[in-house]
Every structure is written in C-alpha cells, then in structure tokens.
Design a protein around this motif. Structure first.
Motif, PDB file in Angstrom:
ATOM      1  N   PRO A  68       0.767  -1.245   0.000  1.00 50.78           N
ATOM      2  CA  PRO A  68       0.000   0.000   0.000  1.00 50.78           C
ATOM      3  C   PRO A  68       0.801   1.300   0.000  1.00 50.78           C
ATOM      4  O   PRO A  68       0.253   2.355  -0.283  1.00 50.78           O
ATOM      5  N   SER A  69       2.111   1.245   0.312  1.00 53.97           N
ATOM      6  CA  SER A  69       2.846   2.511   0.400  1.00 53.97           C
ATOM      7  C   SER A  69       4.285   2.343  -0.055  1.00 53.97           C
ATOM      8  O   SER A  69       4.798   1.240  -0.174  1.00 53.97           O
ATOM      9  N   PHE A  70       4.922   3.481  -0.316  1.00 55.78           N
ATOM     10  CA  PHE A  70       6.338   3.501  -0.672  1.00 55.78           C
ATOM     11  C   PHE A  70       6.890   4.884  -0.414  1.00 55.78           C
ATOM     12  O   PHE A  70       6.142   5.826  -0.146  1.00 55.78           O
ATOM     13  N   GLY A  71       8.190   5.021  -0.491  1.00 58.06           N
ATOM     14  CA  GLY A  71       8.846   6.325  -0.438  1.00 58.06           C
ATOM     15  C   GLY A  71       8.534   7.177   0.776  1.00 58.06           C
ATOM     16  O   GLY A  71       8.142   8.323   0.629  1.00 58.06           O
ATOM     17  N   THR A 116      -0.700   3.417  -3.468  1.00 64.21           N
ATOM     18  CA  THR A 116      -1.388   2.195  -3.906  1.00 64.21           C
ATOM     19  C   THR A 116      -2.228   1.653  -2.756  1.00 64.21           C
ATOM     20  O   THR A 116      -2.168   0.465  -2.433  1.00 64.21           O
ATOM     21  N   GLU A 117      -3.006   2.529  -2.164  1.00 69.29           N
ATOM     22  CA  GLU A 117      -3.851   2.184  -1.020  1.00 69.29           C
ATOM     23  C   GLU A 117      -4.712   0.971  -1.342  1.00 69.29           C
ATOM     24  O   GLU A 117      -5.310   0.881  -2.406  1.00 69.29           O
ATOM     25  N   LEU A 131      -1.445  -9.862  -7.254  1.00 67.29           N
ATOM     26  CA  LEU A 131      -1.712  -8.787  -8.209  1.00 67.29           C
ATOM     27  C   LEU A 131      -0.774  -7.608  -7.975  1.00 67.29           C
ATOM     28  O   LEU A 131      -0.257  -7.411  -6.878  1.00 67.29           O
ATOM     29  N   LEU A 132      -0.582  -6.838  -9.023  1.00 68.24           N
ATOM     30  CA  LEU A 132       0.144  -5.575  -8.937  1.00 68.24           C
ATOM     31  C   LEU A 132      -0.866  -4.444  -8.973  1.00 68.24           C
ATOM     32  O   LEU A 132      -1.855  -4.512  -9.696  1.00 68.24           O
ATOM     33  N   ASP A 133      -0.616  -3.417  -8.217  1.00 65.57           N
ATOM     34  CA  ASP A 133      -1.453  -2.228  -8.257  1.00 65.57           C
ATOM     35  C   ASP A 133      -0.717  -1.179  -9.074  1.00 65.57           C
ATOM     36  O   ASP A 133       0.442  -0.865  -8.802  1.00 65.57           O
ATOM     37  N   ARG A 174      -5.534   0.727 -10.831  1.00 68.24           N
ATOM     38  CA  ARG A 174      -5.991  -0.552 -11.368  1.00 68.24           C
ATOM     39  C   ARG A 174      -5.188  -1.683 -10.735  1.00 68.24           C
ATOM     40  O   ARG A 174      -4.014  -1.529 -10.421  1.00 68.24           O
ATOM     41  N   ARG A 175      -5.817  -2.838 -10.597  1.00 70.38           N
ATOM     42  CA  ARG A 175      -5.134  -4.060 -10.148  1.00 70.38           C
ATOM     43  C   ARG A 175      -4.974  -4.977 -11.359  1.00 70.38           C
ATOM     44  O   ARG A 175      -5.954  -5.246 -12.057  1.00 70.38           O
ATOM     45  N   VAL A 176      -3.748  -5.447 -11.570  1.00 73.32           N
ATOM     46  CA  VAL A 176      -3.441  -6.238 -12.757  1.00 73.32           C
ATOM     47  C   VAL A 176      -2.536  -7.417 -12.399  1.00 73.32           C
ATOM     48  O   VAL A 176      -1.880  -7.418 -11.352  1.00 73.32           O
ATOM     49  N   ARG A 177      -2.476  -8.397 -13.281  1.00 72.54           N
ATOM     50  CA  ARG A 177      -1.568  -9.543 -13.082  1.00 72.54           C
ATOM     51  C   ARG A 177      -0.173  -9.257 -13.599  1.00 72.54           C
ATOM     52  O   ARG A 177       0.814  -9.800 -13.107  1.00 72.54           O
TER      53      ARG A 177
END
Length: 82
Positions: free
Chosen positions: A21-24, A30-31, A39-41, A74-77
């Motif tokens: 959900p977070s970075f940096g 990417t909550e 999945l990747l957000d 979006r959530r993707v593979r």
C-alpha cells in the motif's frame, strides 16, 4: 497466458507499480494493495495544474486520493511500462 486487458496512453505525471500500500516514506499511493493477492497495483496520475497538485499531495499520505479525477488505480496480473 493473459491477453491485453487495457492500454493506457496518458501524459502522466507519475506512474507507480506496487504490491503493497505505500512507498517512499509513507506515500499511500497504492492504497488497498495486498502483498499476498498475486496482483500488482498500478497508479497513473495524469497532468493536473500546479495548484491542484499542491492541494492533492497531502492526500497521498492518508490514502484518500480516490476522489481526484487525475488519479487512476488498477489491479493487474502483469504490467509493461514503455
């Protein structure tokens, strides 16, 4: 193998891909992302005015950026950024 689900072409200010959900330093861009869902957000922030950017930026620390029209999540593979 998965087919192409969506193609996004934008004049983006930021493209972020994450599995958490977070970075940096705590930006919750990417909550809602889950480490174990497979999945990747993908987040795209498209062009916005400087005043709107300044007003919206603090919302990235709380994860409440959904109401900003220039924010697309979006959530993707899989993802390809070119």
């Amino acid at each position: 193998m998965f087919g192409v689900v969506a193609v996004m072409v934008d004049d983006a200010m930021l493209v972020a891909v994450g599995n958490g959900p977070s970075f940096g330093g705590g930006l919750r861009i990417t909550e809602g992302a889950l480490l174990d869902d497979g999945l990747l957000d993908v987040v795209v922030i498209t062009r916005m005015s400087k005043p709107k950017l300044v007003r919206s930026y603090p919302r990235l620390f709380t994860g409440r950026i959904d109401g900003v029209a220039e924010y697309v999540h979006r959530r993707v593979r899989s993802v390809t950024v070119a």
